[in-house]
Design a protein around this motif. Structure first.
Motif, PDB file in Angstrom:
ATOM      1  N   VAL A  56      27.615  16.112 -13.789  1.00 11.46           N
ATOM      2  CA  VAL A  56      27.238  17.115 -12.792  1.00 11.46           C
ATOM      3  C   VAL A  56      28.369  17.325 -11.784  1.00 11.46           C
ATOM      4  N   LEU A  74      22.177  13.113  -7.994  1.00 12.16           N
ATOM      5  CA  LEU A  74      22.051  14.447  -8.572  1.00 12.16           C
ATOM      6  C   LEU A  74      22.160  14.383 -10.101  1.00 12.16           C
ATOM      7  N   TYR A 128      18.820  20.910  -2.030  1.00 12.02           N
ATOM      8  CA  TYR A 128      19.594  19.686  -1.855  1.00 12.02           C
ATOM      9  C   TYR A 128      21.079  20.007  -1.640  1.00 12.02           C
ATOM     10  N   LEU A 129      21.582  20.978  -2.396  1.00 12.49           N
ATOM     11  CA  LEU A 129      23.019  21.270  -2.367  1.00 12.49           C
ATOM     12  C   LEU A 129      23.462  22.163  -1.217  1.00 12.49           C
ATOM     13  N   GLN A 163      17.167  21.863  -6.585  1.00  6.38           N
ATOM     14  CA  GLN A 163      18.572  21.457  -6.506  1.00  6.38           C
ATOM     15  C   GLN A 163      19.305  22.269  -5.446  1.00  6.38           C
ATOM     16  N   SER A 164      18.976  23.551  -5.333  1.00 11.90           N
ATOM     17  CA  SER A 164      19.629  24.402  -4.334  1.00 11.90           C
ATOM     18  C   SER A 164      19.363  23.912  -2.914  1.00 11.90           C
ATOM     19  N   PHE A 198      13.463  23.526 -10.947  1.00 12.23           N
ATOM     20  CA  PHE A 198      14.534  22.546 -10.795  1.00 12.23           C
ATOM     21  C   PHE A 198      15.728  23.154 -10.060  1.00 12.23           C
ATOM     22  N   MET A 199      16.104  24.372 -10.413  1.00 12.11           N
ATOM     23  CA  MET A 199      17.237  25.025  -9.748  1.00 12.11           C
ATOM     24  C   MET A 199      16.957  25.258  -8.261  1.00 12.11           C
ATOM     25  N   ALA A 240      18.992  13.156 -11.448  1.00 11.64           N
ATOM     26  CA  ALA A 240      17.980  14.211 -11.407  1.00 11.64           C
ATOM     27  C   ALA A 240      18.103  15.118 -12.632  1.00 11.64           C
ATOM     28  N   TRP A 241      19.348  15.408 -13.044  1.00  5.80           N
ATOM     29  CA  TRP A 241      19.551  16.213 -14.245  1.00  5.80           C
ATOM     30  C   TRP A 241      19.055  15.478 -15.490  1.00  5.80           C
TER      31      TRP A 241
END
Length: 195
Positions: free
Chosen positions: A115, A133, A181-182, A178-179, A174-175, A136-137
């Motif tokens: 990742v 991360l 988080y990022l 993740q967004s 999930f996206m 998580a993937w």
């Protein structure tokens, strides 16, 4: 965006699968349309077209795209050759397991998690954050593969619906997660000065 390009053949597969079975004539040739086997043929052809176009445009395919295309050709081809939808039901779990294995393997054996190789140019994270991360993937791919396997063999009547909408929904959730988080770690480029 690349993740959603992978869904184009899947959406075409779904559309053809849902058609009432019929015979169509194209350029003097008769074809069966509707149901799992013609949908599988459309999946194979549309995957070749989508990934072929990407290959021409990008001059290469990402490893994930190569794995997806290879799995489509192998599992779809075997489905048609053996006239058995069971083979196709294993495609999503196997592909997701391969992706989970790649992400987990990069964590254990690589110099940096997969990742981080994919997103390191956009996001700055600590080693521990990259590890979380990446994990998580791995979990995402395992959940997607497991859910597809469970639905395919427990609820075969809704398997295709879940494969399309369940997979897409899980990917979107999930996206989005993740967004969130990022977004705190995105690198910004300074605006050019007007001097």
């Amino acid at each position: 965006m690349k993740q959603f390009i992978d869904f184009i053949p899947l959406l075409l597969f779904f559309a053809v699968y849902k058609l009432e079975p019929r015979i169509v004539e194209i350029a003097g040739h008769k074809f069966a349309l509707g149901g799992i086997f013609s949908a599988t043929a459309v999946l194979i052809l549309s995957s070749l077209l989508v990934y072929g176009a990407l290959l021409v445009k990008q001059r290469r395919l990402d490893k994930s795209q190569l794995i997806t295309l290879a799995a489509c050709l192998v599992f779809g081809g075997l489905t048609l050759a053996f006239h058995s939808e069971t083979v196709l039901k294993w495609k999503a779990p196997v592909v997701n397991a391969l992706f989970a294995l790649a992400f987990a393997g990069s964590q254990l054996f690589g110099d940096k998690p997969l990742v981080q190789r994919l997103m390191g140019h956009v996001v700055e994270l600590s080693a521990a954050q990259w590890a979380r991360l990446n994990a998580a993937w791995v979990a995402f791919f395992l959940v997607c593969g497991g859910a597809n396997l469970f639905v395919a063999f427990t609820f075969p009547a809704i398997w295709v619906d879940f494969k399309v909408f369940g997979s897409l929904g899980l990917t979107l959730l999930f996206m989005i997660g993740q967004s969130f988080y990022l977004v705190r770690h995105m690198q910004t480029t300074p605006a050019p000065s007007k001097e």
